[in-house]
Design a protein around this motif. Structure first.
Motif, PDB file in Angstrom:
ATOM      1  N   VAL A 141      10.337 -32.793 -35.388  1.00  0.00           N
ATOM      2  CA  VAL A 141      10.634 -33.954 -36.224  1.00  0.00           C
ATOM      3  C   VAL A 141       9.586 -34.120 -37.307  1.00  0.00           C
ATOM      4  CG1 VAL A 141      10.915 -36.456 -36.260  1.00  0.00           C
ATOM      5  CG2 VAL A 141      11.903 -35.121 -34.393  1.00  0.00           C
ATOM      6  N   SER A 142       8.319 -34.099 -36.939  1.00  0.00           N
ATOM      7  CA  SER A 142       7.259 -34.278 -37.942  1.00  0.00           C
ATOM      8  C   SER A 142       7.244 -33.120 -38.929  1.00  0.00           C
ATOM      9  CB  SER A 142       5.900 -34.423 -37.261  1.00  0.00           C
ATOM     10  OG  SER A 142       5.579 -33.267 -36.506  1.00  0.00           O
ATOM     11  N   LEU A 143       7.627 -31.917 -38.468  1.00  0.00           N
ATOM     12  CA  LEU A 143       7.701 -30.773 -39.383  1.00  0.00           C
ATOM     13  C   LEU A 143       8.775 -31.002 -40.441  1.00  0.00           C
ATOM     14  CD1 LEU A 143       6.776 -27.938 -40.168  1.00  0.00           C
ATOM     15  CD2 LEU A 143       8.465 -27.015 -38.567  1.00  0.00           C
ATOM     16  N   ARG A 144       9.912 -31.571 -40.049  1.00  0.00           N
ATOM     17  CA  ARG A 144      10.974 -31.833 -41.022  1.00  0.00           C
ATOM     18  C   ARG A 144      10.527 -32.858 -42.056  1.00  0.00           C
ATOM     19  NH1 ARG A 144      12.981 -29.465 -37.135  1.00  0.00           N
ATOM     20  NH2 ARG A 144      15.090 -28.623 -36.911  1.00  0.00           N
ATOM     21  N   VAL A 145       9.830 -33.899 -41.607  1.00  0.00           N
ATOM     22  CA  VAL A 145       9.353 -34.930 -42.533  1.00  0.00           C
ATOM     23  C   VAL A 145       8.366 -34.319 -43.528  1.00  0.00           C
ATOM     24  CG1 VAL A 145       8.095 -37.099 -42.739  1.00  0.00           C
ATOM     25  CG2 VAL A 145       9.741 -36.773 -40.860  1.00  0.00           C
ATOM     26  N   ALA A 146       7.433 -33.555 -43.008  1.00  0.00           N
ATOM     27  CA  ALA A 146       6.439 -32.939 -43.880  1.00  0.00           C
ATOM     28  C   ALA A 146       7.090 -31.939 -44.835  1.00  0.00           C
ATOM     29  CB  ALA A 146       5.363 -32.252 -43.037  1.00  0.00           C
ATOM     30  N   TYR A 147       8.096 -31.208 -44.317  1.00  0.00           N
ATOM     31  CA  TYR A 147       8.806 -30.245 -45.166  1.00  0.00           C
ATOM     32  C   TYR A 147       9.501 -30.960 -46.327  1.00  0.00           C
ATOM     33  CZ  TYR A 147      12.393 -26.962 -46.696  1.00  0.00           C
ATOM     34  OH  TYR A 147      13.190 -26.172 -47.460  1.00  0.00           O
ATOM     35  N   ARG A 148      10.178 -32.063 -46.041  1.00  0.00           N
ATOM     36  CA  ARG A 148      10.874 -32.798 -47.100  1.00  0.00           C
ATOM     37  C   ARG A 148       9.870 -33.373 -48.112  1.00  0.00           C
ATOM     38  NH1 ARG A 148      16.373 -34.338 -46.088  1.00  0.00           N
ATOM     39  NH2 ARG A 148      17.313 -32.422 -45.272  1.00  0.00           N
ATOM     40  N   ARG A 149       8.691 -33.768 -47.626  1.00  0.00           N
ATOM     41  CA  ARG A 149       7.683 -34.304 -48.538  1.00  0.00           C
ATOM     42  C   ARG A 149       7.236 -33.206 -49.522  1.00  0.00           C
ATOM     43  NH1 ARG A 149       3.824 -35.349 -45.044  1.00  0.00           N
ATOM     44  NH2 ARG A 149       4.915 -37.238 -44.341  1.00  0.00           N
ATOM     45  N   CYS A 150       7.045 -32.007 -49.014  1.00  0.00           N
ATOM     46  CA  CYS A 150       6.698 -30.878 -49.891  1.00  0.00           C
ATOM     47  C   CYS A 150       7.864 -30.535 -50.827  1.00  0.00           C
ATOM     48  CB  CYS A 150       6.335 -29.650 -49.056  1.00  0.00           C
ATOM     49  SG  CYS A 150       4.833 -29.820 -48.099  1.00  0.00           S
ATOM     50  N   LEU A 151       9.071 -30.602 -50.280  1.00  0.00           N
ATOM     51  CA  LEU A 151      10.255 -30.306 -51.087  1.00  0.00           C
ATOM     52  C   LEU A 151      10.392 -31.318 -52.223  1.00  0.00           C
ATOM     53  CD1 LEU A 151      12.636 -28.257 -51.012  1.00  0.00           C
ATOM     54  CD2 LEU A 151      13.971 -30.010 -49.854  1.00  0.00           C
ATOM     55  N   LEU A 152      10.006 -32.552 -51.950  1.00  0.00           N
ATOM     56  CA  LEU A 152      10.059 -33.610 -52.956  1.00  0.00           C
ATOM     57  C   LEU A 152       9.228 -33.236 -54.175  1.00  0.00           C
ATOM     58  CD1 LEU A 152      11.013 -36.583 -53.465  1.00  0.00           C
ATOM     59  CD2 LEU A 152       8.851 -37.298 -52.438  1.00  0.00           C
ATOM     60  N   SER A 153       8.044 -32.699 -53.952  1.00  0.00           N
ATOM     61  CA  SER A 153       7.178 -32.340 -55.082  1.00  0.00           C
ATOM     62  C   SER A 153       7.735 -31.137 -55.836  1.00  0.00           C
ATOM     63  CB  SER A 153       5.758 -32.056 -54.579  1.00  0.00           C
ATOM     64  OG  SER A 153       5.738 -30.925 -53.729  1.00  0.00           O
ATOM     65  N   ILE A 154       8.344 -30.170 -55.117  1.00  0.00           N
ATOM     66  CA  ILE A 154       8.967 -29.024 -55.797  1.00  0.00           C
ATOM     67  C   ILE A 154      10.107 -29.505 -56.676  1.00  0.00           C
ATOM     68  CG2 ILE A 154      10.318 -26.930 -55.440  1.00  0.00           C
ATOM     69  CD1 ILE A 154       8.741 -26.426 -52.900  1.00  0.00           C
ATOM     70  N   ALA A 155      10.962 -30.376 -56.133  1.00  0.00           N
ATOM     71  CA  ALA A 155      12.106 -30.883 -56.890  1.00  0.00           C
ATOM     72  C   ALA A 155      11.645 -31.671 -58.110  1.00  0.00           C
ATOM     73  CB  ALA A 155      12.991 -31.745 -55.997  1.00  0.00           C
ATOM     74  N   ALA A 156      10.554 -32.442 -57.964  1.00  0.00           N
ATOM     75  CA  ALA A 156      10.053 -33.227 -59.087  1.00  0.00           C
ATOM     76  C   ALA A 156       9.609 -32.320 -60.230  1.00  0.00           C
ATOM     77  CB  ALA A 156       8.902 -34.110 -58.623  1.00  0.00           C
ATOM     78  N   GLU A 253      17.586 -26.357 -35.779  1.00  0.00           N
ATOM     79  CA  GLU A 253      18.284 -27.428 -35.081  1.00  0.00           C
ATOM     80  C   GLU A 253      18.220 -28.747 -35.846  1.00  0.00           C
ATOM     81  OE1 GLU A 253      16.620 -27.548 -31.175  1.00  0.00           O
ATOM     82  OE2 GLU A 253      17.980 -26.015 -30.406  1.00  0.00           O
ATOM     83  N   THR A 254      19.228 -29.576 -35.632  1.00  0.00           N
ATOM     84  CA  THR A 254      19.313 -30.879 -36.296  1.00  0.00           C
ATOM     85  C   THR A 254      18.652 -31.945 -35.429  1.00  0.00           C
ATOM     86  OG1 THR A 254      21.380 -30.240 -37.352  1.00  0.00           O
ATOM     87  CG2 THR A 254      20.879 -32.590 -37.255  1.00  0.00           C
ATOM     88  N   THR A 255      17.780 -32.743 -36.054  1.00  0.00           N
ATOM     89  CA  THR A 255      17.125 -33.864 -35.357  1.00  0.00           C
ATOM     90  C   THR A 255      17.462 -35.149 -36.113  1.00  0.00           C
ATOM     91  OG1 THR A 255      15.103 -33.817 -36.687  1.00  0.00           O
ATOM     92  CG2 THR A 255      15.211 -32.294 -34.827  1.00  0.00           C
ATOM     93  N   VAL A 256      16.783 -36.239 -35.763  1.00  0.00           N
ATOM     94  CA  VAL A 256      17.017 -37.500 -36.482  1.00  0.00           C
ATOM     95  C   VAL A 256      16.643 -37.361 -37.945  1.00  0.00           C
ATOM     96  CG1 VAL A 256      16.755 -38.978 -34.468  1.00  0.00           C
ATOM     97  CG2 VAL A 256      14.713 -38.286 -35.760  1.00  0.00           C
ATOM     98  N   GLU A 257      15.805 -36.391 -38.264  1.00  0.00           N
ATOM     99  CA  GLU A 257      15.427 -36.150 -39.659  1.00  0.00           C
ATOM    100  C   GLU A 257      16.235 -35.020 -40.292  1.00  0.00           C
ATOM    101  OE1 GLU A 257      13.485 -37.688 -41.726  1.00  0.00           O
ATOM    102  OE2 GLU A 257      12.811 -39.223 -40.322  1.00  0.00           O
TER     103      GLU A 257
END
Length: 1001
Positions: A141-156, A253-257
Motif C-alpha cells: 500500500v505505501s509503495l503504491r502511494v509513493a509510486y503515485r507521488r513520483c508519478l505526479l512529478s513526472i506528469a507535471a 495486485e490491486t489494493t485500496v490504493e
C-alpha cells in the motif's frame, strides 16, 4: 453568495473565452467557499484556461482544497498557487489532464507539495532519485502511494513541457526500475531465508528495457537465478521463484490504493509454460536450441534493472551475440513480418481504425521496422545496438541505413503518436491505446498536445498525417538506401556498401542479390531523366516485389519491360503519375509466369494497368460483342488467313493479359484497393472473360478461313458449338476449347461439296490455331462428338439428329448439358440446341438404369483416369470433392429434374447449383459446400496456370511456386500448410455431400 446577474454574465463569457465547456458549473465552483479568497484574481482564471481541460482542472482543484486538513492548510495552498507560477502551472496542468491523479491528490492532500521543488536537478531525475522517493515504502500500500507521488512529478513535467516525450518515457522506465527494486526489497524482507539462498536478477524487457515506458503498461521482465556459493541449486531456484512471484504480486495486485502495473514474465523461455526463474546456463541452452525469431527481437531491449545486477549484466553479455546472429536464421524477415501481420489481424475490427499502437500506421509499425533493420545491420555495426527506438532510428540515419529526411519524419511521427498515447493513458491511468471517440475526450487530448484553434479537427488531421507517414515506413527505410548505394557506386559515395546492399536484399527475400543489384544499377544509374524517374519508382516497386513469393522474378521482369519500353515517352510517366499502374505492374510481374510472359510479348499492354474505366480501359474484361467486333475488323484488314489469325492472336494475347492482370490485382489487393472477398465472383469473371475471348477468336479464325477459301459465302451453313467448360462459360487460363462442328448445305448446293467445304474449314481452323507460337495455346478438342475420335469431325444437323435418335449413349446426353453455340451461323446454332434439348433434359427425367450407368461411369473415371503418383486428395479435377465430383452431381440433378425446373436448363455449373437449391432439390448448406469446393478447385487451377505458365490439376511441388499459389488464394508467407489443409478440408466436406446426393449413400 450569489453573483449579480451582470457579473454572472460577464464571468460566464470569460469562462467560455478561456476554454470552459460548462461555464455554468464552473461559475458555481468559483463562487464556492473553497475559492472565495481568490475568486476575483485573474491569475487563476488565466492559468485554468491554459490547461488541457479547464473544467476538469477546476473540479480537481476544488476537490484538493476540500481535502485539506483545515482552513490554514487550504489558505496556504491557495497563496502558494497564486504566488508561484511553476507550482501553478504544474498542479493545474496535472489536474487538467488526469482525473486519476486528481483523485490521488484528494486522497493524499499533502502530496501537492511534491510539485514545489523546481531546481535544475529536479528536471530529469534518474533511478537514484526515484529510489529515494520510494525508500520509506515497506508494504504494497505505501509503495503504491509513493509510486503515485513520483508519478505526479513526472506528469507535471510532461504536461508543462519541461520534458519531451522521450524524456518522459525514460523517466517512467527509471521509476519502474526503482519500483521493481523496492518491491524486491519488500519481498526479500518478508522471506529473508529465501533471499539468503539465491542470487536473483531482474531483466527488464520491452518498453521498460528500452527506456521508453508508457504511463500505464505491463512491465515485461525475465528472471535469472543462481545459487549462492555452497547452496543447493534446486532449493536456490525455488527460493528465487518465491521471491520473484512475491515481487510480481506486490506490483500487480490491486489494493485500496489501486495497482501499480502488471509485471509480465511471459517473454521468458517457453512463455507462461516455462519455469519463472532459470539459471543463466538454462537460458543459454534454450536460446541456442529452441528460441524463435521473435524472442531474439525481444532481447534487443533486455537490460538488468533489479536484484543482482552483476548476474543481470552476465546474462545480457551472454545472450547479446545470439541476438546479433538472429538475422542469419532461415525465414528471418518473413518471421518478423508475419508476427507484425498477426498483431494487426488480432485487432478487433471495430477498433482497428482507432488503434494508436497496433494498427496500420501505428507505433508498432515504427518499432518493428527499426528493430528489423537493427537486427539485419547491427551484426556488423555496433552503433545500431540500442534498445531505445528513437536512439536506434537516429543511429540508422547516421549510418545511412535510413535517409536523414525520412528519419526526421519518422521521429516526428513517432513522438506525436507516443504523446497521444501518453495523454490518453494519463487521463484515467488505464492501459489503453485506443483514440477516444467522445468529442470532449478528443478536445481535451488535442488541447493537451497544444492544439487550441479547433482541437478536435486539428487532432484528427495531425494524427492521420503522422499515421500516413508511418504507413510509408516500409518503402522509406528499407529501399531508398539501396537505390542510393546503387546510384552512387560509380563515385564511391554510396551510403551503403555493396555488401550491405546485398545483405539488405537477402534479408528482404531476394534469392540472388548480385543479379538484383545489376538490375538496379542498369535501371537507376546515370543522370538521364529516365534514370531519375526510375530512382523515384524503384523504392516502392522493390517493396511490392519483396511482398511477393518471388521478388527476383518481379525485378527481372520489370527490367525486361523497362528495356522494351525505355524509349516510349508515356511508359515511366504512366507509372509515376498513376499510382494504380505502378502497383498493379509490380503485383503482376511478381505473381508468376503467365502474365509477365504475355506482357513481355506485348509490352504496350502496360497501359491497361492504369486507371482506365469502361469497355476497353483498365483491367475490367471486355464483353463478347466488342471483342468479336475488334477481331473481325482486324481479320478483315489482313492480307491472308495466316496473317489474320496472327492478328487475332495478338488481340487474344492482350485481352488474356488484361484478364490475368485483373485477376491477380483483385486476388492480391493493392494499397488503394483491397483484395476482392467474393471468390466466386472472381471465378465467374475469369471464366466468362476467357470463354468470350475464345469464342471471339474462333469467330475471327472462321471468318479468315471462309474469306480466303470461298470469299464471302461458304457453300454450307456452319456453326461451332461450345462444349464442356467452354459451353459453360467456365474456361480457365489453360483450358482446351471443347467443341462440336455442325453444318447444313445451302439450298441448291451439292451435299458432297458442302461436306468437303465444312471439313476443309475445320481442318484449316485447327491448323491455323496450332501454328507454333509463344502465345498460350488455343487447342480445339472435338472428342465429345458422336463416336468420339472415331467419328467425323463435322456432321450435318440431320446426321446429328439421326445419330442421337438411334445411337446416343447416356454420357453423350450428359455432355450436351454444356452445349452452347459460340461461333458461326446463329440460326443453325439455335436449331442444334433445339435438337439436343430433349436429350439433355429428358421428359420425366432419367430412368434408374441411366442413373446407374452415370454412377458407373463416374466410378470408372475415378479409378482409371487419375494420374499415377498423384495425391487424390489434392487433385482438383478428379480427386474426391474436386471439380468432377461437383459437376457430375449438378449434372445428374439437371438431367433428372431439368424437364420440370426451367432454372436448371443452363450450361453454367454454379447457376444450375443455385437453381437446384432454390427448387428445394438440395439443402442450402449442401449447395454452399459444393459451391465452395468448386470455386476453390477452379481458383487453384487458375493459380497454377498463372504461376507456372502451364496448366495443371495439382498443387505445385516447388516451394516458391506453391507459395505463389497460396498468395493468390489469400494465404500469406509461411501459411502453405494452412492452404493445403484448407483445400483438403473443403474437398472432404464436398465429397461427403457427393456421396449422399450422387451415389445415394
Amino acid at each position: 453568495m450569489t453573483a449579480a446577474p451582470g457579473r454572472r454574465s460577464s464571468t460566464f463569457t470569460r469562462l467560455l473565452r478561456h476554454g470552459f465547456t460548462d461555464p455554468s458549473a464552473a461559475e458555481r465552483l468559483l463562487d464556492g467557499p473553497e475559492l472565495s479568497p481568490v475568486r476575483s484574481d485573474p491569475i487563476l482564471l488565466e492559468a485554468l484556461g491554459a490547461v488541457a481541460d479547464p473544467d476538469l482542472a477546476l473540479r480537481g482543484l476544488v476537490g484538493l482544497l476540500e481535502a485539506q486538513a483545515d482552513h490554514t492548510a487550504r489558505r496556504g495552498l491557495l497563496d502558494t498557487l497564486i504566488a508561484a507560477k511553476p507550482l501553478r502551472d504544474r498542479l493545474l496542468g496535472v489536474l487538467g489532464a488526469s482525473a486519476a491523479l486528481a483523485e490521488h491528490l484528494a486522497r493524499h492532500p499533502r502530496d501537492w507539495e511534491a510539485l514545489l521543488t523546481y531546481e535544475p536537478q529536479d528536471l530529469h531525475p534518474g533511478v537514484e532519485e526515484f529510489e529515494r522517493g520510494l525508500a520509506e515504502a515497506d508494504d504494497p500500500v505505501s509503495l503504491r502511494v509513493a509510486y503515485r507521488r513520483c508519478l505526479l512529478s513526472i506528469a507535471a513535467r510532461d504536461v508543462c513541457g519541461t520534458t519531451d516525450v522521450a524524456e518522459t518515457a525514460a523517466e517512467l522506465a527509471d521509476l519502474a526500475t526503482a519500483t521493481l527494486r523496492a518491491a524486491l526489497r519488500i519481498a526479500g524482507a518478508a522471506a529473508p531465508q529465501d533471499a539468503a539462498l539465491c542470487r536473483l536478477a531482474v531483466i527488464a524487457m520491452g518498453k521498460c528495457g528500452g527506456h521508453e515506458l508508457n504511463y500505464v503498461s505491463d512491465v515485461d521482465v525475465i528472471f535469472v537465478g543462481e545459487a549462492v556459493e555452497g547452496a543447493d541449486e534446486g532449493k536456490a531456484l525455488r527460493a528465487a521463484t518465491k521471491l520473484a512471484s512475491h515481487m510480481m504480486r506486490i506490483c500487480s495486485e490491486t489494493t485500496v490504493e489501486g495497482s501499480i502495473w502488471p509485471v509480465d514474465a511471459n517473454l521468458r523461455p517457453e512463455g507462461r509454460n516455462g519455469p519463472l526463474v532459470r539459471t543463466l546456463s538454462s537460458h543459454l541452452a534454450y536460446y541456442q536450441r529452441w528460441a524463435k525469431t521473435w524472442e531474439f527481437q525481444a532481447l534487443l531491449k533486455a537490460r538488468p534493472v533489479a536484484g543482482d545486477l552483476d548476474l543481470g549484466t552476465e546474462y545480457v553479455a551472454a545472450v547479446e551475440p545470439l541476438v546479433w546472429k538472429a538475422a542469419e536464421r532461415e525465414n528471418f524477415v518473413v518471421d518478423v513480418q508475419k508476427m507484425r501481420r498477426r498483431v494487426v489481424e488480432n485487432i478487433p475490427a471495430a477498433e482497428v481504425e482507432r488503434e494508436l499502437k497496433l494498427g496500420p500506421g501505428g507505433l508498432r509499425d515504427v518499432e518493428f521496422a527499426v528493430q528489423l533493420l537493427q537486427l539485419v545491420h547491427g551484426r556488423s555495426d555496433a552503433s545500431l545496438r540500442s534498445g531505445t527506438t528513437l536512439d536506434a532510428l537516429q543511429a540508422l540515419a547516421a549510418g545511412g541505413y535510413v535517409g536523414r529526411a525520412d528519419a526526421v519524419q519518422l521521429d516526428d511521427a513517432y513522438r506525436f503518436l507516443r504523446s497521444m498515447e501518453h495523454r490518453i493513458q494519463l487521463y484515467r491511468l488505464r492501459r489503453t491505446h485506443l483514440v477516444p471517440e467522445d468529442e470532449d475526450d478528443q478536445r481535451r487530448l488535442g488541447r493537451s498536445l497544444g492544439l487550441r484553434t479547433d482541437p478536435v479537427v486539428e487532432l484528427n488531421r495531425e494524427w492521420k498525417r503522422h499515421a500516413a507517414v508511418v504507413r510509408r515506413l516500409h518503402e522509406k527505410i528499407f529501399y531508398r538506401p539501396l537505390l542510393d548505394a546503387v546510384a552512387q557506386l560509380a563515385t564511391g559515395e554510396a551510403r551503403l556498401s555493396l555488401e550491405a546492399a546485398r545483405e539488405r536484399l537477402v534479408a528482404l527475400g531476394y534469392a540472388d542479390p548480385a543479379a538484383a543489384l545489376r538490375h538496379l544499377e542498369a535501371l537507376a544509374s546515370g543522370v538521364s531523366r529516365k534514370a531519375a524517374i526510375q530512382r523515384t519508382l524503384l523504392p516502392v516497386l522493390l517493396a511490392w516485389f519483396a511482398d511477393s513469393a518471388d521478388p527476383d522474378a518481379g525485378l527481372l521482369n520489370f527490367r525486361k519491360v523497362s528495356d522494351a519500353l525505355g524509349k516510349t515517352p508515356w511508359y515511366l510517366r504512366l507509372l509515376r503519375d498513376e499510382g494504380a499502374a505502378a502497383e498493379n505492374l509490380a503485383r503482376v510481374l511478381s505473381a508468376g509466369r503467365l502474365a509477365p510472359d504475355l506482357l513481355l510479348r506485348a509490352p504496350e499492354a502496360v497501359a491497361l494497368l492504369g486507371d482506365g474505366d469502361g469497355d476497353g480501359g483498365g483491367l475490367q474484361p471486355r464483353g463478347r460483342a466488342p471483342l468479336e467486333q475488334e477481331i473481325l475488323a482486324t481479320v478483315g484488314r489482313a492480307e491472308n488467313a495466316e496473317q489474320a489469325v496472327t492478328a487475332a492472336r495478338g488481340v487474344r494475347r492482350r485481352e488474356l493479359f488484361r484478364t490475368a492482370a485483373g485477376d491477380i490485382v483483385s486476388s492480391y489487393g493493392t494499397e488503394t484497393r483491397p483484395a476482392e472477398p467474393d471468390q466466386g465472383a472472381l471465378v465467374d469473371r475469369v471464366g466468362a472473360a476467357v470463354s468470350d475471348l475464345t469464342a471471339a477468336t474462333l469467330a475471327g479464325t472462321l471468318r479468315a478461313v471462309v474469306r480466303e477459301g470461298w470469299g464471302d459465302t461458304l457453300p454450307t451453313r456452319f456453326a461451332v458449338i461450345g462444349m464442356g467448360r467452354f459451353g459453360g462459360h467456365e474456361l480457365g487460363y489453360g483450358s482446351d476449347a471443347d467443341v462440336l462442328f455442325v453444318h447444313e448445305p445451302r439450298e441448291g448446293t451439292d451435299e458432297r461439296e458442302a461436306s468437303e467445304a465444312a471439313n476443309r474449314v475445320v481442318a484449316e481452323m485447327r491448323r491455323l490455331l496450332q501454328v507454333p507460337s509463344a502465345d498460350p495455346p488455343l487447342l480445339i478438342d472435338a472428342d465429345l462428338r458422336p463416336e468420339g475420335k472415331s467419328g467425323p469431325l463435322v456432321r450435318t444437323l440431320k446426321s446429328y439428329e439421326a445419330y442421337y435418335r438411334r445411337w446416343s449413349l447416356v454420357w453423350e446426353s450428359q455432355a450436351l448439358l454444356r452445349a452452347e453455340p459460340v461461333a458461326g451461323d446463329e440460326e443453325l446454332g439455335r436449331r442444334f440446341i433445339e435438337l439436343v434439348d430433349p436429350l439433355r433434359y429428358p421428359a420425366q427425367g432419367l430412368g434408374e438404369d441411366a442413373v446407374r450407368e452415370i454412377r458407373r461411369l463416374k466410378a470408372r473415371m475415378e479409378s482409371e483416369r487419375l494420374p499415377r503418383g498423384a495425391d487424390p486428395k489434392l487433385h482438383t479435377k478428379l480427386g474426391p470433392g474436386g471439380l468432377s465430383d461437383v459437376e457430375w452431381t449438378v449434372q445428374l440433378l439437371q438431367m433428372r429434374h431439368g424437364w420440370a425446373e426451367p432454372g436448371l436448363r443452363t450450361t453454367r455449373t454454379r447457376e444450375a447449383l443455385g437453381a437446384a437449391c432454390a427448387a428445394g432439390l438440395i439443402p442450402a448448406e449442401d449447395a454452399e459446400t459444393l459451391d465452395e469446393a468448386w470455386v476453390l478447385a477452379t481458383r487453384v487451377r487458375n493459380a497454377v496456370m498463372l504461376v507456372r505458365g502451364r496448366a495443371g490439376d495439382t498443387f505445385p511441388s516447388e516451394s516458391r511456386e506453391l507459395t505463389a499459389v497460396g498468395r493468390y488464394l489469400g494465404y500469406g508467407p509461411g501459411r502453405v500448410g494452412e492452404l493445403l489443409d484448407g483445400y483438403r478440408r473443403t474437398a472432404r466436406r464436398a465429397r461427403a455431400v457427393v456421396e449422399q446426393l450422387f451415389y445415394g449413400a
